[in-house]
Design a protein around this motif. Structure first.
Motif, PDB file in Angstrom:
ATOM      1  N   UNK A 128       0.765  -1.197  -0.128  1.00 35.06           N
ATOM      2  CA  UNK A 128       0.149  -0.175   0.128  1.00 35.06           C
ATOM      3  C   UNK A 128       0.812   1.333  -0.028  1.00 35.06           C
ATOM      4  N   UNK A 129       2.131   1.289   0.206  1.00 40.65           N
ATOM      5  CA  UNK A 129       2.741   2.428   0.163  1.00 40.65           C
ATOM      6  C   UNK A 129       2.571   3.434   1.215  1.00 40.65           C
ATOM      7  N   UNK A 130       2.166   3.080   2.322  1.00 39.91           N
ATOM      8  CA  UNK A 130       1.461   4.256   3.358  1.00 39.91           C
ATOM      9  C   UNK A 130       1.869   3.683   4.754  1.00 39.91           C
ATOM     10  N   UNK A 131       2.777   4.321   5.157  1.00 40.86           N
ATOM     11  CA  UNK A 131       3.648   3.822   6.433  1.00 40.86           C
ATOM     12  C   UNK A 131       2.603   3.900   7.632  1.00 40.86           C
ATOM     13  N   UNK A 132       1.949   4.953   7.749  1.00 40.13           N
ATOM     14  CA  UNK A 132       1.162   4.918   8.900  1.00 40.13           C
ATOM     15  C   UNK A 132      -0.241   3.924   8.679  1.00 40.13           C
ATOM     16  N   UNK A 133      -0.802   4.066   7.437  1.00 40.53           N
ATOM     17  CA  UNK A 133      -1.714   2.856   7.383  1.00 40.53           C
ATOM     18  C   UNK A 133      -1.318   1.541   7.378  1.00 40.53           C
ATOM     19  N   UNK A 134       0.136   1.353   7.072  1.00 39.90           N
ATOM     20  CA  UNK A 134       0.497  -0.010   7.029  1.00 39.90           C
ATOM     21  C   UNK A 134       0.496  -0.528   8.661  1.00 39.90           C
ATOM     22  N   UNK A 135       1.051   0.608   9.535  1.00 38.69           N
ATOM     23  CA  UNK A 135       1.248   0.269  10.817  1.00 38.69           C
ATOM     24  C   UNK A 135      -0.260  -0.290  11.561  1.00 38.69           C
ATOM     25  N   UNK A 136      -1.225   0.759  11.024  1.00 39.62           N
ATOM     26  CA  UNK A 136      -2.589   0.436  11.529  1.00 39.62           C
ATOM     27  C   UNK A 136      -3.134  -0.975  11.145  1.00 39.62           C
ATOM     28  N   UNK A 137      -2.852  -1.253   9.819  1.00 42.85           N
ATOM     29  CA  UNK A 137      -3.268  -2.645   9.216  1.00 42.85           C
ATOM     30  C   UNK A 137      -2.497  -3.788  10.023  1.00 42.85           C
ATOM     31  N   UNK A 138      -1.238  -3.528  10.334  1.00 44.29           N
ATOM     32  CA  UNK A 138      -0.460  -4.564  10.853  1.00 44.29           C
ATOM     33  C   UNK A 138      -1.095  -4.798  12.497  1.00 44.29           C
ATOM     34  N   UNK A 139      -1.644  -3.952  13.141  1.00 49.09           N
ATOM     35  CA  UNK A 139      -2.081  -3.923  14.422  1.00 49.09           C
ATOM     36  C   UNK A 139      -3.533  -4.734  13.931  1.00 49.09           C
ATOM     37  N   UNK A 140      -4.211  -4.280  13.001  1.00 46.04           N
ATOM     38  CA  UNK A 140      -5.599  -4.992  12.811  1.00 46.04           C
ATOM     39  C   UNK A 140      -5.201  -6.700  12.671  1.00 46.04           C
ATOM     40  N   UNK A 141      -4.218  -6.793  12.066  1.00 49.68           N
ATOM     41  CA  UNK A 141      -3.781  -8.332  11.674  1.00 49.68           C
ATOM     42  C   UNK A 141      -3.673  -9.143  13.176  1.00 49.68           C
ATOM     43  N   UNK A 142      -2.995  -8.384  13.991  1.00 50.37           N
ATOM     44  CA  UNK A 142      -2.687  -9.238  15.286  1.00 50.37           C
ATOM     45  C   UNK A 142      -4.017  -9.175  16.236  1.00 50.37           C
ATOM     46  N   UNK A 143      -4.864  -8.136  16.035  1.00 49.19           N
ATOM     47  CA  UNK A 143      -6.136  -7.973  16.746  1.00 49.19           C
ATOM     48  C   UNK A 143      -7.184  -8.995  15.942  1.00 49.19           C
TER      49      UNK A 143
END
Length: 177
Positions: A28-43
């Motif tokens: 996605x090439x969006x650092x902040x959004x990638x962080x949010x999505x990473x947290x969503x993965x583990x949630x």
């Protein structure tokens, strides 16, 4: 059970959090959004822990979750994707300054070309060639058969090469000879 789940999810987070972030970021090439999505993965892994049947390993299960969350995000946003930093992790850990510049230029060229090819080709190239997943793991993450992974990769590589030639990053003779 909850205590066991907490410990196991924590172990998974410690082991896979950074690679999953990089996978999402490349998509996605969006650092902040990638962080949010990473947290969503583990949630999501935590919430759906009981549905993990252990027929696959945790790595492919987590990447499957990451893939689905990322694809959902992309579908909602519909961006033109440009990818970054895939070639850099395989290079000499202590390159000379001019080598660093060349690597950055090569990575940019690759990501720009990857961003111009269709999503299924980009996904299979990232998982197989950049993330070095096996055919079986890639099939599991993408929800495809192993033969579809093989045939898609077989078609994707020449398309990527043609895109690199089209953008002037590769000479056509380099590919053919």
């Amino acid at each position: 059970m909850s205590d066991h789940r907490d410990r196991e999810i924590l172990v998974w987070y410690e082991e896979f959090n950074e690679p999953i972030f990089k996978y999402i970021f490349m998509m996605i090439q969006d650092y902040q959004q990638a962080e949010d999505l990473r947290h969503e993965v583990f949630l999501k892994a935590y919430v759906h822990y009981d549905s993990f049947r252990r027929q696959s390993n945790p790595k492919t299960w987590l990447y499957s979750i990451a893939h689905n969350i990322t694809i959902d995000f992309i579908r909602k946003r519909k961006p033109i994707l440009f990818l970054k930093e895939a070639l850099l992790f395989k290079k000499d850990p202590n390159p000379l300054p001019e080598e660093k510049i060349e690597m950055k230029e090569s990575a940019y060229e690759l990501y720009k070309a990857l961003g111009a090819i269709k999503d299924s080709y980009r996904e299979v190239i990232i998982l197989r060639k950049i993330k070095e997943f096996s055919i079986e793991e890639t099939a599991e993450v993408l929800g495809w058969s192993e033969s579809k992974v093989k045939s898609t990769l077989y078609r994707a590589i020449p398309v990527l090469e043609k895109q690199l030639v089209k953008e002037g990053y590769l000479l056509e003779e380099t590919i053919q000879g």
